[in-house]
Design a protein around this motif. Structure first.
Motif, mmCIF file in Angstrom:
data_model
loop_
_atom_site.group_PDB
_atom_site.id
_atom_site.type_symbol
_atom_site.label_atom_id
_atom_site.label_comp_id
_atom_site.label_asym_id
_atom_site.label_seq_id
_atom_site.Cartn_x
_atom_site.Cartn_y
_atom_site.Cartn_z
ATOM 1 N N SER A 248 -0.597 -10.881 27.101
ATOM 2 C CA SER A 248 0.414 -11.442 26.406
ATOM 3 C C SER A 248 1.702 -11.267 27.532
ATOM 4 O O SER A 248 1.715 -10.109 27.842
ATOM 5 C CB SER A 248 0.692 -11.069 25.028
ATOM 6 O OG SER A 248 2.066 -11.150 24.448
ATOM 7 N N THR A 249 2.526 -12.238 27.726
ATOM 8 C CA THR A 249 3.741 -12.080 28.835
ATOM 9 C C THR A 249 4.892 -12.348 28.068
ATOM 10 O O THR A 249 5.099 -13.410 27.599
ATOM 11 C CB THR A 249 3.484 -12.857 30.053
ATOM 12 O OG1 THR A 249 2.004 -12.609 30.487
ATOM 13 C CG2 THR A 249 4.367 -12.373 30.917
ATOM 14 N N THR A 250 6.182 -11.524 28.360
ATOM 15 C CA THR A 250 7.383 -11.882 27.955
ATOM 16 C C THR A 250 8.097 -12.204 29.256
ATOM 17 O O THR A 250 8.209 -11.433 30.124
ATOM 18 C CB THR A 250 7.994 -10.618 27.168
ATOM 19 O OG1 THR A 250 7.224 -10.405 25.866
ATOM 20 C CG2 THR A 250 9.464 -11.036 26.616
ATOM 21 N N THR A 251 8.709 -13.001 29.323
ATOM 22 C CA THR A 251 9.480 -13.475 30.587
ATOM 23 C C THR A 251 11.303 -13.631 30.057
ATOM 24 O O THR A 251 11.718 -13.545 28.911
ATOM 25 C CB THR A 251 9.290 -14.961 30.791
ATOM 26 O OG1 THR A 251 9.453 -15.985 29.889
ATOM 27 C CG2 THR A 251 7.998 -15.039 31.464
ATOM 28 N N GLY A 252 11.926 -13.458 30.973
ATOM 29 C CA GLY A 252 13.521 -13.126 30.846
ATOM 30 C C GLY A 252 14.109 -14.641 31.021
ATOM 31 O O GLY A 252 13.460 -15.635 31.071
ATOM 32 N N HIS A 253 15.435 -14.626 31.072
ATOM 33 C CA HIS A 253 15.985 -15.967 31.344
ATOM 34 C C HIS A 253 15.804 -16.632 32.801
ATOM 35 O O HIS A 253 16.199 -17.955 32.671
ATOM 36 C CB HIS A 253 17.597 -15.841 30.805
ATOM 37 C CG HIS A 253 18.247 -14.704 31.775
ATOM 38 N ND1 HIS A 253 18.672 -15.139 33.324
ATOM 39 C CD2 HIS A 253 18.540 -13.550 31.899
ATOM 40 C CE1 HIS A 253 19.207 -14.376 33.701
ATOM 41 N NE2 HIS A 253 19.111 -13.117 33.210
ATOM 42 N N ASP A 254 15.372 -15.943 33.778
ATOM 43 C CA ASP A 254 15.330 -16.271 34.705
ATOM 44 C C ASP A 254 13.853 -16.611 34.969
ATOM 45 O O ASP A 254 13.425 -17.351 36.252
ATOM 46 C CB ASP A 254 15.599 -15.186 35.891
ATOM 47 C CG ASP A 254 14.718 -13.986 35.824
ATOM 48 O OD1 ASP A 254 13.976 -13.710 34.745
ATOM 49 O OD2 ASP A 254 14.583 -13.150 36.386
ATOM 50 N N GLY A 255 13.120 -17.038 34.136
ATOM 51 C CA GLY A 255 11.657 -17.249 34.147
ATOM 52 C C GLY A 255 10.400 -16.144 34.630
ATOM 53 O O GLY A 255 9.500 -16.425 34.886
#
Length: 321
Positions: A248-255
């Motif tokens: 499970s991965t969470t990404t930021g606004h920069d992808g």
């Protein structure tokens, strides 16, 4: 796949797109320094890539490609690119890595301290990606010397963890959209996950993955009822396959990926190894038509604290017109 010292050599093939490469990665939480160094061979040429972070920021970045090799040598000790030199001290056991760059130097020794993670060509993930190889968790010691053009020289003593990987093959990116490499190093425990996403897949859940956990059987079996260690405690660490890893991965606004959870089940009944982590350093690179998001992570697993890397290689989005 059993390892043979002969596999240390650069592999070659007439198959279009075939390449061979060794990757060194390390992290020392005390010194707050991390780095990735890759030396590769493809189409009769050598290439090299160096990326080192200190205090969360890039401090060394250097790349070189298309260095002619005639012929391709039988030993990576004779391959040079981007100021990288690798010497095998003991095959499949110990290596010395040195790097010369305009921003600093590396002089590091990698010593394998656990069983290797090996994937052969018959595994579905290897067949989909078109690559095979092995990864070895390592203890890493040595020196990183920084010589920034706008600052004072700085020397960092490294006593940390890492790994050395060797991969070869001919990836067919017409069938794929991305690949992941996720690693965690904890001293007594390590894990490795490789996954690929087919072109028709929609999410993590549709990726084809391969993963293993290296641990002592004693960490699973524990002591006998009378308090005395069981016979398993004397057994050397082993690498066991975790057939269906869950990421499970969470990404930021920069992808870019900043948080992750990895669940590794040895069987339907367990045990399960759950690692949670956050990025402590990273960057994004353009590699031809590909985008590489590389990150070093601080991991927590079953009460252990460790470090590792999480890299995502994907097709770059076409330019907006």
């Amino acid at each position: 796949m059993a390892l043979d010292p002969a596999q240390e050599r650069p592999h070659t093939s007439d198959v279009p797109g075939f390449s061979d490469g060794v990757t060194f990665a390390f992290a020392d939480p005390a010194a707050n320094v991390q780095g990735t160094v890759r030396l590769g061979v493809a189409d009769g040429t050598a290439s090299g890539l160096i990326f080192v972070f200190a205090d969360g920021a890039p401090v060394i970045a250097q790349a070189e490609g298309a260095v002619a090799l005639d012929p391709v040598p039988d030993d990576y000790a004779d391959v040079r690119a981007a100021g990288i030199a690798q010497t095998t001290v003991t095959p499949l056991r110990e290596w010395r890595l040195t790097v010369e760059s305009t921003a600093g130097t590396l002089d590091l020794t990698f010593v394998a301290d656990g069983p290797a993670f090996a994937i052969g060509p018959d595994h579905d993930a290897a067949e989909r990606l078109g690559m095979e190889g092995y990864e070895q968790p390592c203890r890493v010691r040595g020196t990183v010397r920084l010589t920034p053009p706008d600052g004072a020289p700085r020397e960092l003593r490294v006593d940390g963890l890492g790994g050395r990987g060797h991969q070869w093959g001919a990836p067919d990116w017409s069938r794929l959209t991305l690949s992941r490499t996720v690693q965690g190093w904890f001293g007594d425990v390590a894990f490795h996950v490789s996954s690929v996403r087919p072109a028709d897949a929609r999410s993590h859940a549709d990726e084809v993955a391969w993963s293993q956990v290296a641990r002592s059987p004693a960490l699973v079996a524990g002591p006998e009822e009378d308090g005395e260690p069981g016979p398993e405690t004397a057994t050397a660490p082993e690498a066991v396959e975790a057939p269906e890893p869950r990421i499970s991965t969470t990404t930021g606004h920069d992808g870019r990926h900043g948080l992750a959870t990895v669940e590794l089940w040895e069987s339907d009944e367990g045990p399960v190894w759950t690692a949670t982590g956050e990025a402590i350093a990273g960057t994004t690179l353009s590699v031809g038509e590909m985008r590489l998001d590389m990150a070093f992570f601080r991991w927590r697993l079953q009460g252990l604290e460790g470090v590792g890397r999480y890299d995502i290689l994907r097709k770059a989005a076409p330019p907006q017109g």
